[in-house]
Design a protein around this motif. Structure first.
Motif, PDB file in Angstrom:
ATOM      1  N   GLU A  47       1.007  -1.126   0.077  1.00 43.62           N
ATOM      2  CA  GLU A  47       0.115  -0.245  -0.124  1.00 43.62           C
ATOM      3  C   GLU A  47       0.935   1.328   0.069  1.00 43.62           C
ATOM      4  O   GLU A  47       0.652   2.140  -0.699  1.00 43.62           O
ATOM      5  CB  GLU A  47      -0.854  -0.171   1.173  1.00 43.62           C
ATOM      6  CG  GLU A  47      -1.913   1.214   1.202  1.00 43.62           C
ATOM      7  CD  GLU A  47      -3.009   1.028   2.334  1.00 43.62           C
ATOM      8  OE1 GLU A  47      -3.879   2.109   2.424  1.00 43.62           O
ATOM      9  OE2 GLU A  47      -3.119   0.000   2.760  1.00 43.62           O
ATOM     10  N   LYS A  86      -7.214  -2.899  -1.076  1.00 38.22           N
ATOM     11  CA  LYS A  86      -6.495  -4.330  -1.322  1.00 38.22           C
ATOM     12  C   LYS A  86      -8.021  -5.497  -1.555  1.00 38.22           C
ATOM     13  O   LYS A  86      -8.872  -5.272  -0.979  1.00 38.22           O
ATOM     14  CB  LYS A  86      -5.990  -4.660  -0.109  1.00 38.22           C
ATOM     15  CG  LYS A  86      -5.261  -6.045  -0.472  1.00 38.22           C
ATOM     16  CD  LYS A  86      -4.263  -6.434   0.836  1.00 38.22           C
ATOM     17  CE  LYS A  86      -3.407  -7.618   0.536  1.00 38.22           C
ATOM     18  NZ  LYS A  86      -2.592  -7.868   1.575  1.00 38.22           N
ATOM     19  N   TYR A  92      -3.949  -4.959  -5.487  1.00 37.89           N
ATOM     20  CA  TYR A  92      -4.488  -3.692  -5.058  1.00 37.89           C
ATOM     21  C   TYR A  92      -5.176  -2.967  -6.322  1.00 37.89           C
ATOM     22  O   TYR A  92      -4.916  -3.215  -7.399  1.00 37.89           O
ATOM     23  CB  TYR A  92      -3.499  -2.644  -4.519  1.00 37.89           C
ATOM     24  CG  TYR A  92      -2.902  -2.941  -3.256  1.00 37.89           C
ATOM     25  CD1 TYR A  92      -3.585  -2.245  -2.126  1.00 37.89           C
ATOM     26  CD2 TYR A  92      -1.931  -3.874  -2.869  1.00 37.89           C
ATOM     27  CE1 TYR A  92      -3.292  -2.706  -0.869  1.00 37.89           C
ATOM     28  CE2 TYR A  92      -1.542  -4.158  -1.741  1.00 37.89           C
ATOM     29  CZ  TYR A  92      -2.146  -3.524  -0.563  1.00 37.89           C
ATOM     30  OH  TYR A  92      -1.667  -3.877   0.703  1.00 37.89           O
TER      31      TYR A  92
END
Length: 198
Positions: A47, A86, A92
């Motif tokens: 992320e 996610k 993602y």
């Protein structure tokens, strides 16, 4: 619309769709969502790295896809307004909020007017075939088709950068000689008919 990307990019695909949850902006541009699907590579794509990638390189990402770049206006010119999530399989996705810049459908304008021109010339030929002087239909065709092209070019985006500083674009400049040729052919055809009629 969806665009597949190259093997070297962390993005697997990019798609643009209308966003019905938001209103048009002050200029009347339609709200859209750009969805970036990233490759499932958890060892290098987490992320934090994806957030840095989007925030630092989004303009570059969009520039890669000319179609997207020319038709998209970000909600914030400095930083993209996005949400990163996610998925169940571990990859993602990012949804970027933007606005679609409206364009004239000039291909439709051109196809409709060309079809209308075809019908007009066919009508003239079927009704007055014997009385139509040689060159009349060609002259009319050149004048009308390239005259319409000259007008259609007013609604198009410039195709190359050097046209931005020109008062007429290349399509208009190239249409002018053919319009003049059409006028010349039409005048000759009408003069020939006048001479024959005497």
């Amino acid at each position: 619309s969806q665009v597949l990307v190259s093997n070297t990019s962390p993005i697997e695909s990019l798609s643009v769709s209308r966003d019905a949850t938001r209103e048009a902006n002050a200029e009347g541009y339609v709200p859209v969502s750009i969805e970036l699907n990233f490759k499932n590579q958890p060892e290098i794509l987490d992320e934090a790295s994806l957030s840095r990638y989007i925030e630092g390189r989004f303009s570059e990402i969009v520039d890669t896809y000319t179609y997207v770049n020319e038709h998209i206006l970000l909600t914030n010119s400095n930083q993209p307004d996005y949400a990163l999530s996610k998925q169940a399989d571990g990859h993602y996705t990012a949804t970027v909020l933007a606005f679609g810049i409206p364009r004239h459908p000039t291909q439709l304008y051109e196809s409709m007017t060309s079809l209308a021109l075809c019908f007009v010339l066919f009508f003239i030929w079927t009704r007055r075939k014997e009385k139509t002087p040689a060159g009349l239909l060609l002259g009319l065709f050149l004048i009308i088709l390239f005259g319409l092209r000259f007008v259609h070019e007013l609604f198009k985006e410039n195709q190359v950068a050097f046209e931005d500083d020109m008062s007429l674009n290349m399509g208009q400049i190239l249409s002018i000689p053919l319009i003049i040729a059409g006028v010349f052919i039409l005048i000759r055809a009408l003069r020939a008919k006048t001479i024959e009629g005497q």
